[in-house]
Design a protein around this motif. Structure first.
Motif, short mmCIF file in Angstrom:
data_model
loop_
_atom_site.label_atom_id
_atom_site.label_comp_id
_atom_site.label_asym_id
_atom_site.label_seq_id
_atom_site.Cartn_x
_atom_site.Cartn_y
_atom_site.Cartn_z
N PRO A 139 0.79 -1.24 0.00
CA PRO A 139 0.00 0.00 0.00
C PRO A 139 0.82 1.28 0.00
CG PRO A 139 -0.09 -1.09 2.15
CD PRO A 139 0.55 -2.05 1.21
N TRP A 140 2.12 1.19 0.29
CA TRP A 140 2.94 2.40 0.30
C TRP A 140 3.31 2.86 -1.12
CZ3 TRP A 140 4.42 -2.39 2.11
CH2 TRP A 140 5.36 -3.08 1.35
N VAL A 141 3.13 1.98 -2.09
CA VAL A 141 3.43 2.35 -3.49
C VAL A 141 2.22 3.08 -4.06
CG1 VAL A 141 4.02 1.51 -5.78
CG2 VAL A 141 4.97 0.38 -3.76
N LYS A 142 2.39 4.34 -4.40
CA LYS A 142 1.28 5.18 -4.85
C LYS A 142 1.35 5.55 -6.34
CE LYS A 142 -0.32 5.40 -0.64
NZ LYS A 142 -1.54 4.65 -0.26
N ASN A 143 2.55 5.48 -6.93
CA ASN A 143 2.72 5.92 -8.31
C ASN A 143 3.08 4.75 -9.21
OD1 ASN A 143 2.42 8.73 -7.60
ND2 ASN A 143 4.50 8.65 -6.78
N PHE A 144 2.69 4.83 -10.47
CA PHE A 144 3.04 3.74 -11.39
C PHE A 144 4.42 3.97 -11.99
CE2 PHE A 144 1.24 6.62 -14.63
CZ PHE A 144 2.11 6.42 -15.69
N ILE A 145 5.08 2.88 -12.30
CA ILE A 145 6.41 2.93 -12.93
C ILE A 145 6.37 1.99 -14.12
CG2 ILE A 145 8.88 2.56 -12.64
CD1 ILE A 145 8.48 2.89 -9.62
N ARG A 146 6.80 2.48 -15.27
CA ARG A 146 6.81 1.69 -16.49
C ARG A 146 8.19 1.84 -17.13
NH1 ARG A 146 3.08 -0.07 -20.72
NH2 ARG A 146 3.89 0.41 -22.79
N ASP A 147 8.87 0.73 -17.32
CA ASP A 147 10.26 0.78 -17.79
C ASP A 147 10.37 0.51 -19.29
OD1 ASP A 147 13.10 0.89 -17.53
OD2 ASP A 147 13.13 -1.29 -17.64
N GLY A 148 11.05 1.39 -19.98
CA GLY A 148 11.40 1.18 -21.38
C GLY A 148 10.25 0.79 -22.27
N ASP A 149 10.28 -0.45 -22.79
CA ASP A 149 9.25 -0.91 -23.72
C ASP A 149 7.98 -1.36 -23.01
OD1 ASP A 149 10.07 -3.23 -22.54
OD2 ASP A 149 10.58 -4.27 -24.40
N GLY A 150 7.93 -1.18 -21.71
CA GLY A 150 6.72 -1.51 -20.97
C GLY A 150 6.62 -2.96 -20.55
N CYS A 188 11.04 -5.81 -11.00
CA CYS A 188 10.25 -4.72 -10.40
C CYS A 188 10.94 -4.16 -9.15
CB CYS A 188 8.84 -5.22 -10.06
SG CYS A 188 7.83 -5.54 -11.52
N CYS A 189 11.57 -5.04 -8.39
CA CYS A 189 12.28 -4.57 -7.20
C CYS A 189 13.50 -3.71 -7.57
CB CYS A 189 12.73 -5.76 -6.35
SG CYS A 189 11.38 -6.53 -5.42
N SER A 190 14.06 -3.96 -8.74
CA SER A 190 15.19 -3.13 -9.19
C SER A 190 14.71 -1.71 -9.50
CB SER A 190 15.86 -3.74 -10.41
OG SER A 190 15.01 -3.68 -11.55
N LEU A 191 13.43 -1.58 -9.89
CA LEU A 191 12.85 -0.26 -10.15
C LEU A 191 12.36 0.40 -8.87
CD1 LEU A 191 10.69 -0.89 -13.37
CD2 LEU A 191 12.93 0.19 -13.23
N GLU A 192 11.81 -0.41 -7.96
CA GLU A 192 11.27 0.09 -6.70
C GLU A 192 11.69 -0.85 -5.58
OE1 GLU A 192 10.21 1.85 -3.88
OE2 GLU A 192 9.46 2.96 -5.64
#
Length: 271
Positions: A139-150, A188-192
């Motif tokens: 629940p602490w993740v509030k924003n979306f993250i999309r890497d490169g080609d998605g 995903c953990c590498s991004l967040e």
């Protein structure tokens, strides 16, 4: 003339939205949804549900823009108002193996079977793109993250975060792959990095119904001199959520054409 009966085959986002549009466009019809699976066990439930434009190479760009615009407008309105408590749509469980099974019970059949149309109507142009995702509690993740080609993404939802993903062409496997699960989570953990603390990890798999163009058309099937009116609305690939309202409205318009044809035939018969 008695109320015409319309069967919508498929209960994903395309099937449900098409049924709703038919009810809005043709309020005197009786609409029944037939599906092997209902929410939360559909491919649409696996999807993250992000409104992102997708392209269909064999569909005119102005048509795609219209589908997306109508879907965006519809969803934006919902986001600013309370949901309607009743839609006037019936849900009936049951697997349909052949559209002709419905002849005699319904006047018009609407095919929103998604990847199931490969077998249901023998569409060999329709192929799966397998998607495996993780649904986690963070629940602490509030924003979306999309890497490169998605291919790697983190999409917060109301109750869970969707971590993805995969795009495996012509892979029909619905069983989760442990190695893929680890790969998705690591990416995903590498991004967040805070996702290392995510809890209650669930693995979901869905088969995106991929086609060069969405099949959105009327068809009259004939068997032994008997006719069956069908409207097809499937083949949205990964973009079903992004164009569901636009294609549903178009499909409802096609149902309206079928109704007009049936009523015209009935009037001529009486004369």
């Amino acid at each position: 003339m008695a109320a015409l009966k319309v069967a919508v085959v498929g209960a994903g986002v395309i099937g449900l939205s098409t049924a709703l549009c038919i009810m809005e466009t043709c309020p005197n019809c009786s609409v029944t949804i037939l599906s092997e699976q209902f929410s939360p066990n559909t491919t649409s439930d696996v999807a993250a549900g992000m409104l992102i434009p997708h392209t269909y190479p064999d569909t005119p760009i102005h048509v795609q823009k219209q589908w997306f615009k109508e879907t965006f407008t519809y969803l934006f309105a919902i986001s600013n108002s309370a949901e309607a408590s009743e839609a006037g749509i019936h849900l009936v469980s049951g697997k349909v193996a052949d559209l002709w099974e419905l002849h005699g019970k319904y006047d018009i059949i609407v095919n929103c079977a998604g990847i199931g149309a490969h077998q249901l109507v023998g569409d060999k142009k329709l192929l799966p793109i397998r998607g495996q995702v993780l649904k986690v509690h963070a629940p602490w993740v509030k924003n979306f993250i999309r890497d490169g080609d998605g291919l790697t993404y983190i999409y917060p939802g109301i109750h869970r975060i969707t971590l993805g993903g995969t795009r495996e062409k012509e892979n029909w496997t619905l069983s989760p792959d442990p190695g893929t699960t680890k790969d998705i989570f690591d990416r995903c953990c590498s991004l967040e990095p805070s996702l290392w603390g995510a809890q209650d990890i669930q693995v979901k798999v869905g088969l995106r119904p991929s086609r060069q163009c969405v099949r959105l058309q009327r068809e009259v099937l004939s068997q032994g001199g008997v006719k069956l009116l069908v409207v097809h609305n499937y083949g949205h690939g990964a973009g079903g959520f992004s164009v569901h309202r636009g294609t549903a409205k178009e499909a409802a318009g096609l149902v309206g054409e079928c109704i007009a044809a049936l009523q015209g035939s009935s009037s001529k018969a009486k004369l």
